[in-house]
Write a protein that holds these residues in place. Structure first.
Motif, PDB file in Angstrom:
ATOM      1  N   ARG A 166      -7.480   2.022   0.623  1.00 31.16           N
ATOM      2  CA  ARG A 166      -7.069   1.215  -0.523  1.00 31.16           C
ATOM      3  C   ARG A 166      -7.804  -0.122  -0.481  1.00 31.16           C
ATOM      4  NH1 ARG A 166      -1.848   1.841  -2.791  1.00 31.16           N
ATOM      5  NH2 ARG A 166      -2.228  -0.208  -3.721  1.00 31.16           N
TER       6      ARG A 166
ATOM      7  N   ASP B 149      -7.841  -2.549  -2.571  1.00 29.68           N
ATOM      8  CA  ASP B 149      -7.031  -3.707  -2.958  1.00 29.68           C
ATOM      9  C   ASP B 149      -6.167  -4.193  -1.803  1.00 29.68           C
ATOM     10  OD1 ASP B 149      -5.595  -1.277  -3.157  1.00 29.68           O
ATOM     11  OD2 ASP B 149      -4.176  -2.128  -4.589  1.00 29.68           O
TER      12      ASP B 149
ATOM     13  N   LYS C  76       2.513   7.125  -2.195  1.00 24.97           N
ATOM     14  CA  LYS C  76       3.159   6.499  -3.349  1.00 24.97           C
ATOM     15  C   LYS C  76       3.795   5.167  -2.991  1.00 24.97           C
ATOM     16  CE  LYS C  76       4.091  10.870  -5.719  1.00 24.97           C
ATOM     17  NZ  LYS C  76       5.112  11.883  -6.099  1.00 24.97           N
TER      18      LYS C  76
ATOM     19  N   SER D 120       2.720   3.175  -0.772  1.00 23.60           N
ATOM     20  CA  SER D 120       1.675   2.344  -0.154  1.00 23.60           C
ATOM     21  C   SER D 120       1.949   2.088   1.321  1.00 23.60           C
ATOM     22  CB  SER D 120       1.538   1.014  -0.910  1.00 23.60           C
ATOM     23  OG  SER D 120       1.097   1.240  -2.231  1.00 23.60           O
TER      24      SER D 120
ATOM     25  N   VAL E 182      -1.182  10.530  -6.299  1.00 24.81           N
ATOM     26  CA  VAL E 182      -1.097   9.133  -6.760  1.00 24.81           C
ATOM     27  C   VAL E 182      -2.151   8.869  -7.840  1.00 24.81           C
ATOM     28  CG1 VAL E 182       0.049   8.068  -4.783  1.00 24.81           C
ATOM     29  CG2 VAL E 182      -2.404   8.522  -4.655  1.00 24.81           C
TER      30      VAL E 182
ATOM     31  N   ASP F 159      -1.825   7.249 -10.421  1.00 24.97           N
ATOM     32  CA  ASP F 159      -1.680   5.870 -10.895  1.00 24.97           C
ATOM     33  C   ASP F 159      -2.447   4.875 -10.034  1.00 24.97           C
ATOM     34  OD1 ASP F 159       0.355   6.729  -8.970  1.00 24.97           O
ATOM     35  OD2 ASP F 159       1.076   4.662  -9.086  1.00 24.97           O
ATOM     36  N   GLN F 160      -2.907   5.314  -8.853  1.00 24.19           N
ATOM     37  CA  GLN F 160      -3.678   4.428  -7.979  1.00 24.19           C
ATOM     38  C   GLN F 160      -5.183   4.565  -8.206  1.00 24.19           C
ATOM     39  OE1 GLN F 160      -2.407   4.976  -3.886  1.00 24.19           O
ATOM     40  NE2 GLN F 160      -0.261   4.562  -4.373  1.00 24.19           N
ATOM     41  N   SER F 161      -5.551   5.192  -9.303  1.00 26.05           N
ATOM     42  CA  SER F 161      -6.965   5.337  -9.640  1.00 26.05           C
ATOM     43  C   SER F 161      -7.634   3.976  -9.718  1.00 26.05           C
ATOM     44  CB  SER F 161      -7.111   6.053 -10.990  1.00 26.05           C
ATOM     45  OG  SER F 161      -8.466   6.150 -11.360  1.00 26.05           O
TER      46      SER F 161
ATOM     47  N   ARG G 293      -8.209   2.067  -7.196  1.00 27.25           N
ATOM     48  CA  ARG G 293      -7.861   1.244  -6.035  1.00 27.25           C
ATOM     49  C   ARG G 293      -8.439   1.798  -4.735  1.00 27.25           C
ATOM     50  NH1 ARG G 293      -1.357   0.465  -7.249  1.00 27.25           N
ATOM     51  NH2 ARG G 293      -1.550  -0.046  -9.470  1.00 27.25           N
ATOM     52  N   TRP G 294      -8.786   3.063  -4.731  1.00 21.30           N
ATOM     53  CA  TRP G 294      -9.291   3.695  -3.520  1.00 21.30           C
ATOM     54  C   TRP G 294     -10.810   3.624  -3.468  1.00 21.30           C
ATOM     55  CZ3 TRP G 294      -6.433   5.719   0.522  1.00 21.30           C
ATOM     56  CH2 TRP G 294      -5.049   5.822   0.303  1.00 21.30           C
TER      57      TRP G 294
END
Length: 442
Positions: A165, A167, A271, A273, A293, A295-297, A299-300
């Protein structure tokens, strides 16, 4: 070639099938070994566990860029079968001289079941004449080789990298270019103490997941379970070092222990984190990250794996599926032609990537513009082949042997005990090997 009842039941892992007892193991059907068809319509039967391969082969059969100029006009009829059942059904069908497919997808941990009793030799086409001219340019042939001959072609190079991640790494002050595992583990211990978040995971559920996670790190370190001749190499300095590092990671909290790296426990950790980095093959991005996940597009990111201070590689591998051609059938030559076009050409390997993100097995393609220009939206628009290329250039070789499934079951418990701090690493590996040797010598 005769396959005796004891060998057959060992391979199938079943009893009382009523199919063993002197039947010759061969790919021929009830009509006997057929005269090859040299051209014309070729409706091929394909067995696979993965709808992605069904989609790819169905499309490839009519893709002029792939099959243009072939002597055959292809069609593909797909049967979906669970991975372990494919090998069992191939053998029972062959012994009973019942119809077989022309193409079969063999998951990498199932292939050792055909490495004994001349099963691969009797069932599958020897593809060495296709692979040998490519030499070291073609990756990952060793896991599907018996007696120096290649009997299946890998679909996905399964390059292991570190997904992280970006971020949260920035927020926590974790450098994205940490050089070694030893450095990252120290940083991860501090992060775990401060936030409870983990920079890696270790499986503590079934034997397969436990051993797979260990082997992924072991290959990266430069070790292996077997050598090229099928001899055990489990107890080594590299193995002990890897297992001690895994145990230390769990003890410090840098690594989170999960029952299933692919199931609900991992999904929850992602999910919430709680799991903010993990070493996994390329396919984990689709089946692990995007699936759990979405929705974490963005960020990885992906990077090569931190090296071990003691040596090894910046890449590793885990998993895979290879396709074999069943021999002595009317359409055996047609199936071989389609497989060669789809799996050993740049056009076929690019089509495979776009069909299911399957990474090429021809090493030079990692530098080809058609791959280098690919950007990955989920990974924040990253040119991900820059990472995969570096890892593919430094990939360890993975060897298998006929007893691999027995070894996995023998090592799983002792490795877990070592990870949990209940036994030393070397002692755990020695116990596992002793259990294995008692079983394979029976």
């Amino acid at each position: 070639m005769e396959l005796n009842r004891r060998d057959l039941l060992k391979v199938l892992g079943l009893a009382g099938l009523g199919v063993a007892g002197g039947g010759a193991l061969a790919a021929c059907t009830t009509q006997g070994c057929a005269t090859p068809v040299s051209s014309g319509d070729a409706l091929l039967d394909l067995w696979t566990h993965d709808p992605g391969y069904a989609t790819f082969f169905t499309a490839a059969a009519t893709d002029a860029a792939l099959v243009g100029g072939s002597a055959w006009s292809f069609g593909v009829d797909v049967t979906s079968i669970a991975p372990a059942d494919i090998v069992s059904r191939l053998i029972t069908q062959a012994v009973a001289q019942r119809p077989l497919p022309q193409l079969a997808g063999l998951v990498i941990d199932q292939f050792p079941r055909v490495m004994r009793a001349d099963i691969a030799e009797n069932l599958f086409v020897d593809l060495t004449s296709l692979t040998e001219p490519l030499g070291d340019r073609l990756l990952k042939t060793q896991p599907y080789s018996v007696g120096g001959k290649v009997y299946a072609l890998e679909s996905d190079n399964s390059v292991s990298v570190m997904f992280y991640r970006a971020d949260l790494f920035e927020q926590l002050g974790i450098p994205e270019d940490v050089d070694t595992w030893e450095e990252l583990l120290e940083i991860g211990a501090g992060v775990a103490a401060d936030t409870g978040q983990a920079i890696g995971m270790v499986a503590n559920g079934d034997n397969g997941s436990i051993v797979n996670g260990f082997v992924q790190m072991l290959l990266q370190r430069g070790g292996s379970l077997y050598d090229a001749d099928g001899n055990l190499t489990v107890v080594s300095e590299e193995s002990v070092e890897v297992l001690e590092l895994m145990a230390e990671g769990v003890r410090s909290g840098a690594f989170i222990a999960l029952s299933d790296p692919y199931g609900g426990a991992a999904a929850a950790a992602l999910k919430e984190s709680q799991l903010i980095a993990t070493v996994m093959p390329n396919w984990y991005e689709v089946y692990g990250l995007q699936a759990n996940v979405p929705d974490q597009s963005g960020r990885w990111r992906a990077r090569t794996i931190p090296r071990f201070a003691g040596g090894g590689h910046v890449g590793s591998t885990l998993g895979g599926t290879a396709f074999a051609v069943l021999k002595d059938q009317e359409l055996t030559d047609a199936a071989t032609d389609l497989l060669q076009r789809a799996y050993l050409s740049e056009e076929g390997q690019l089509a495979r990537y776009h069909a299911g993100a399957y990474l090429p097995t021809l090493v030079e393609l990692y530098q080809a513009p058609s791959f280098q220009q690919i950007s990955d939206d989920y990974l924040g628009g990253q040119r991900v082949f820059e990472v995969y290329a570096a890892a593919a250039q430094d990939m360890p070789i993975f060897y298998q042997a006929a007893g691999a499934s027995v070894l996995r079951d023998s090592l799983g418990g002792p490795i877990l005990r070592a990870i949990n701090g209940q036994i030393g690493a070397e002692a755990a590996l020695t116990v596992g090997v002793a259990m294995y040797e008692r079983q394979v010598q029976q």
